[in-house]
Scaffold this motif. Structure first.
Motif, short mmCIF file in Angstrom:
data_model
loop_
_atom_site.label_atom_id
_atom_site.label_comp_id
_atom_site.label_asym_id
_atom_site.label_seq_id
_atom_site.Cartn_x
_atom_site.Cartn_y
_atom_site.Cartn_z
N CYS A 272 0.86 -1.23 0.08
CA CYS A 272 0.08 -0.08 -0.03
C CYS A 272 0.99 1.20 -0.05
O CYS A 272 1.80 1.25 0.84
CB CYS A 272 -0.94 -0.08 1.30
SG CYS A 272 -1.71 1.62 1.35
N PRO A 273 0.55 2.00 -0.88
CA PRO A 273 1.66 3.32 -0.84
C PRO A 273 1.45 4.20 0.46
O PRO A 273 2.21 4.95 0.60
CB PRO A 273 0.95 4.09 -2.27
CG PRO A 273 -0.28 3.62 -2.48
CD PRO A 273 -0.42 2.29 -1.96
N ALA A 274 0.58 3.98 1.31
CA ALA A 274 0.52 4.81 2.39
C ALA A 274 1.30 4.00 3.56
O ALA A 274 1.58 4.57 4.42
CB ALA A 274 -0.80 4.99 2.78
N LEU A 275 1.78 2.77 3.39
CA LEU A 275 2.10 2.12 4.39
C LEU A 275 3.86 1.96 4.10
O LEU A 275 4.26 1.24 3.28
CB LEU A 275 1.85 0.44 4.58
CG LEU A 275 2.14 -0.25 5.66
CD1 LEU A 275 2.05 0.39 6.81
CD2 LEU A 275 1.52 -1.51 5.67
N THR A 276 4.56 2.79 4.82
CA THR A 276 6.01 2.99 4.20
C THR A 276 6.93 2.48 5.44
O THR A 276 6.66 1.98 6.18
CB THR A 276 6.32 4.57 4.09
OG1 THR A 276 6.38 5.37 5.14
CG2 THR A 276 5.17 5.09 2.90
N ASP B 228 1.94 6.75 6.53
CA ASP B 228 1.81 8.06 5.94
C ASP B 228 0.48 8.62 6.18
O ASP B 228 -0.33 8.28 5.25
CB ASP B 228 2.53 8.17 4.71
CG ASP B 228 2.51 9.62 4.01
OD1 ASP B 228 1.89 10.59 4.75
OD2 ASP B 228 3.39 9.78 3.17
N ARG B 229 0.16 9.26 7.07
CA ARG B 229 -1.08 9.79 7.23
C ARG B 229 -1.67 10.79 5.89
O ARG B 229 -2.82 10.87 5.96
CB ARG B 229 -1.35 10.62 8.67
CG ARG B 229 -0.91 11.74 8.96
CD ARG B 229 -0.93 12.49 10.08
NE ARG B 229 -0.57 13.73 10.52
CZ ARG B 229 -1.16 14.79 10.83
NH1 ARG B 229 -2.35 14.92 10.92
NH2 ARG B 229 -0.60 15.87 10.95
N VAL B 230 -0.76 11.36 5.34
CA VAL B 230 -1.31 12.05 4.46
C VAL B 230 -1.87 11.35 3.17
O VAL B 230 -2.82 11.37 2.55
CB VAL B 230 -0.13 13.08 3.78
CG1 VAL B 230 -0.63 13.73 2.32
CG2 VAL B 230 0.21 14.06 4.75
N VAL B 231 -1.17 10.21 2.91
CA VAL B 231 -1.55 9.20 2.05
C VAL B 231 -2.62 8.17 2.26
O VAL B 231 -3.26 7.81 1.41
CB VAL B 231 -0.29 8.67 1.23
CG1 VAL B 231 -0.89 7.54 0.31
CG2 VAL B 231 0.82 9.39 0.86
#
Ligand code: SF4
Ligand code: SF4
Lengths: 203, 646
Positions: free
Chosen positions: B605-609, B620-623
């Motif tokens: 997931c692009p938000a789980l970095t 990443d709370r923005v994504v």
């Protein structure tokens, strides 16, 4: 700052990652410039290209004629980036020694970086590259301002406010206010103006 | 008031597709239909926004063939109608179109095909211009935004003059580009529909609308094309700019005209090169083209994607050998321009450099070196499912079920955002080795399932989206059930045509006019043909996994699993988070965890970095879209979800 009025075509590339509000920003900019009497051509792609990929809008601001919706290589006068890696990606294709860059500082990591297969360039490496590839650059943390205002996507308006202040393009706050009156409700307008002003203050 | 209805003479910034819609409105269009497909969707979308105000009938049809049929009925009844689709939609519609050009039309009927050179948002770069020639309908190609509007308007009049459908072809760089347009007048007509059919069979206004007698009707089409040729000879939309006797004549159309103009300017060749921009590209106006061919000894064709103009001009030239002696033709045939992919000003400039043996001004060497150095730093940004996309969860479930089953099952793919499952390495779990046209996944799966008698032993799955199901899957599914195909058929139901911007489809209770309409249930259709049906939420990994595993084991005909979860970008979800999700740094074992970074390396997931300093996962709370699925995949339970804003 007093904006200069282009006599020749100005080429601006707005870039970022799908979902950052690139298209809205390019439309808003173009709307203002059309009202100011320019012939504006925007080249854009959306659809599958939005899904997490790099996105780009090419704006051609001409005193008189429709232009190719794709700017030739090395042809960008101004690059506005909602994400720093995308700024670099665009500069390596469309930059020239006279290019000015305004970029957001906040990275959005590509999948290859998240998985550990690739590295994201360090802050120093980014700055060094921006130095070498632009005449002048501004690096601002627009996302944090957006978050403070309650929505990170406002970073695109923060960038427009900052761009107005740089004087690189012929538009100002008054024109922005008039433009968003066409599409936004009163409360959204107030929020967008705050984002715009916050951006202007960062320059 | 929306800008689509801006008063006459106002100067508006229109998307190419909006300019086409405005042109149709200025022509007094009454009916518009389409199947969504990038880059065509905004035409109908913008018309549906003002349908009430302008008293239009606007419809998102189930597929492109039906869309043309709906528009044709309006035309037969004397109304002006527009139908829009992407390039491969014309393939779908072509069977009806073949017969339509023979029966002819009455009210102006315009078919808009928006094509995607370079396949920026497609899995093909098909060319529908050849359909214009094959199905014998006139073809128009606008080269800027004003023209997109004006040509569309004219296309209706042309269609009525000849009594046949007219095709207008755009490309992504036109449809999705924007530019200034000066608006014309919107008519104030109240059209009435009336279908006459009692007259003689060859009477185009009162007779039946049929394609027979075939040969007589076919001859009539040829006559119509002769009329068109004569009109095209005088069309003000065909323009020439350049010296009277250029050293090189460029023949071009559509966005390529803008590339060619830019390229000539880049090289400063304005005094040596002439550009003939054609807007009427089939049938070609022979006198106009011949006249320009005679003015130059060298000719370059600049067009996308195939060599349509080049071939047709060469056919004209072949008929006049004495006038064409000594000409050199450059284009795709001789390799001056690439045979595939989209063009741009740089590619055209490259062709001119070769022909004229000149060089464009290069960047300073130091700058070029800095570009090289910077280029090495840039990781690619692959397309991937959005953060919070239901498809990521669905394919996670599918990949796990296939792995658990152990017989190397695979998924026959289909067209939608979920096609990205075929991309590598955007997904950590590749399960989709086939990908073709809409509905083909199910047809292929049915075919594979018959190969057991030849030793084929892998379990077969296939997927389709909700919109795709109605568009083209139903016949293949009936075929599979009827022939006892042992397949697991998964509907990725995300409540709309996500990829193209959430147009309604027959599974929803809303129409393009915003009216409440009966929904046609996918589950009911599947049950009615006798398939076994289950419904699950892909975010519920446990339940979905259980059903899939059971389906893969079970022998027997079609098993249907409908995975229901709205697209992360859908209007009802956008900006809201079901869960606030974060990684508990004390619980996350980071590199030391036995999972080998399942969360970031495999789930993707692009938000789980990954925080490289702390060596731990971080959201990443923005994504992050707050779907909460990652919380279920972490074996350490280190990803914590709390109720969020929605
Ligand atoms: S648009 Fe919707 S369906 Fe498409 S990838 Fe994004 S979340 Fe998934
Ligand atoms: S909750 Fe997890 S899986 Fe869902 S969007 Fe956020 S980080 Fe991605």
């Amino acid at each position: 700052m007093k904006a200069k009025t282009p006599k020749v075509t100005q080429n601006l590339i707005l870039t970022g990652v799908g979902g950052q509000g690139n298209v809205m920003a390019s439309r808003t900019l173009a709307g203002m410039l059309v009202d100011a009497g320019y012939v504006v051509t925007i080249g854009e792609t959306f659809g599958m290209s939005q899904r997490g990929g790099s996105v780009m809008s090419h704006l051609r601001i001409s005193p008189d004629a429709v232009k190719s919706p794709q700017i030739p290589q090395g042809g960008a006068d101004v690059v506005v980036a909602l994400e720093p890696l995308e700024a670099l990606r665009v500069l390596t294709v469309y930059g020239n020694p006279g290019t000015s860059l305004l970029t957001n500082a906040r990275p959005v990591y590509p999948i290859g970086v998240i998985t550990g297969e690739r590295d994201y360039p360090s802050d120093e490496a980014l700055r060094e590259a921006f130095d070498a590839l632009t005449q002048h650059y501004w690096l601002i943390d627009a996302t944090s301002v957006g978050l403070e205002l309650g929505n990170p996507v406002l970073s695109n308006i923060v960038m427009i406010g900052a761009l107005a202040k740089t004087g690189l393009l012929p538009f100002d706050r008054k024109m922005f206010e008039k433009e968003i009156r066409k599409t936004l409700s009163a409360d959204k307008r107030a929020l967008n103006l705050r984002a715009f002003d916050a951006g202007a203050e960062m320059i | 008031m929306t800008k689509l209805l801006a008063p006459a003479k106002s100067k508006v910034l229109f998307l190419g597709n909006e300019a086409i819609a405005r042109g149709a409105l200025e022509a007094g269009v009454a009916v518009a239909s389409a199947y969504p497909g990038t880059p065509s969707s905004e035409i109908l979308e913008s018309l549906s926004g003002i349908a009430g105000e302008r008293n239009l009938y606007v419809e998102w049809s189930v597929n492109e063939k039906v869309a043309v049929e709906v528009a044709a009925a309006a035309s037969f009844s004397g109304l002006r109608a527009l139908v829009a689709m992407k390039q491969n939609g014309v393939n779908v519609a072509s069977d009806f179109l073949l017969h339509l050009t023979a029966s002819g039309t009455r009210g102006g009927l315009v078919l808009v095909s928006c094509e995607d050179p370079g396949a920026l948002s497609s899995v093909n770069e098909g060319e529908s211009r050849y359909f214009a020639r094959m199905l014998e309908m006139p073809l128009l190609e606008p080269a800027d935004f004003q023209e997109a509007k004006d040509l569309t308007k004219w296309a209706f009049a042309l269609s009525e003059t000849i009594g046949n459908v007219v095709m207008l072809r755009s490309v992504t760089r036109m449809s999705h580009a924007s530019g200034n347009v000066i608006c014309g007048k919107l008519p104030n007509r109240k059209p009435r529909a009336n279908f006459e059919y009692g007259g003689p069979v060859m009477d185009s206004q009162t007779g039946p609308m049929i394609s027979t007698p075939v040969v007589a009707k076919h001859l009539l089409i040829r006559q119509k094309l002769k009329t068109v040729e004569a009109l095209f000879e005088k069309s003000p939309f065909n323009r020439y700019a350049g010296p009277a006797r250029p050293e090189l004549l460029i023949i071009t159309s559509s966005a390529c005209f803008l590339y060619a103009t830019e390229a000539v300017g880049l090289l400063g060749l304005q005094d040596r090169v002439g550009i003939l921009k054609l807007a009427t590209t089939w049938p070609l106006p022979p006198r106009l083209v011949t006249k320009h061919l005679q003015s130059a000894n060298r000719v370059l064709f600049v067009e996308e994607v195939m060599s349509f103009l080049e071939e047709n001009v060469k056919v004209l030239a072949a008929g006049r050998p004495e006038q064409m002696r000594g000409k050199t033709f450059f284009g795709k045939y001789d390799g001056t321009l690439p045979a595939a992919g989209e063009l741009n000003p740089d590619i055209v400039a490259g062709a001119l450099e070769k022909i004229f043996k000149v060089r464009r001004k290069r960047l300073p060497a130091a700058y070029a070196a800095a570009v090289q150095k910077a280029g090495a730093l840039i990781p690619p940004r692959e397309q991937t499912f959005c953060a919070g996309c239901p498809h990521r969860a669905s394919f996670w479930n599918i990949a796990n079920a296939i792995a658990l089953d152990g017989r190397r099952g695979f998924v026959c793919g289909d067209i939608g955002c979920y096609s990205m499952a075929a991309l590598t390495p955007a997904n950590g779990y590749h399960t989709m080795p086939t990908l073709h046209s809409m509905g083909s996944g199910t047809g292929l799966a049915g075919g594979f399932s018959q190969l057991g008698r030849f030793g084929f032993d892998k379990p077969i799955l296939t997927v389709c989206g909700d919109s795709t199901f109605y568009h083209a899957v139903i016949p293949a599914l009936i075929n599979a059930q009827h022939h006892r195909a042992d397949i697991t058929f998964i509907v990725l139901d995300n409540a709309g045509t996500a990829m193209t911007g959430f147009q309604p489809h027959p599974g929803l209770e809303v129409s393009a006019l915003g009216e409440t309409v009966p929904a046609v249930e996918i589950a009911a259709i599947c049950s009615a043909i006798g398939a076994k049906v289950a419904i699950a939420d892909p975010f519920d990994l446990e339940n979905t996994g259980k059903i899939l595993t059971a389906f893969l084991r079970e022998k027997g005909p079609v098993k249907v699993l409908i995975l229901r979860q709205a697209c992360a970008l859908s209007p009802q979800k956008k900006g809201k988070k079901t869960f606030e999700v974060e990684v508990n740094e004390d619980l996350c074992l980071g590199d030391a965890c036995g999972c080998n970074r399942l969360c970031t390396r495999i789930f993707r997931c692009p938000a789980l970095t990954w925080d490289r300093k702390k060596k731990k996962a971080v959201v990443d709370r923005v994504v992050c879209a707050g779907c909460g699925v990652c919380a279920a995949i972490c074996p350490q339970k280190a990803i914590i979800k709390k109720q969020g804003t929605a």
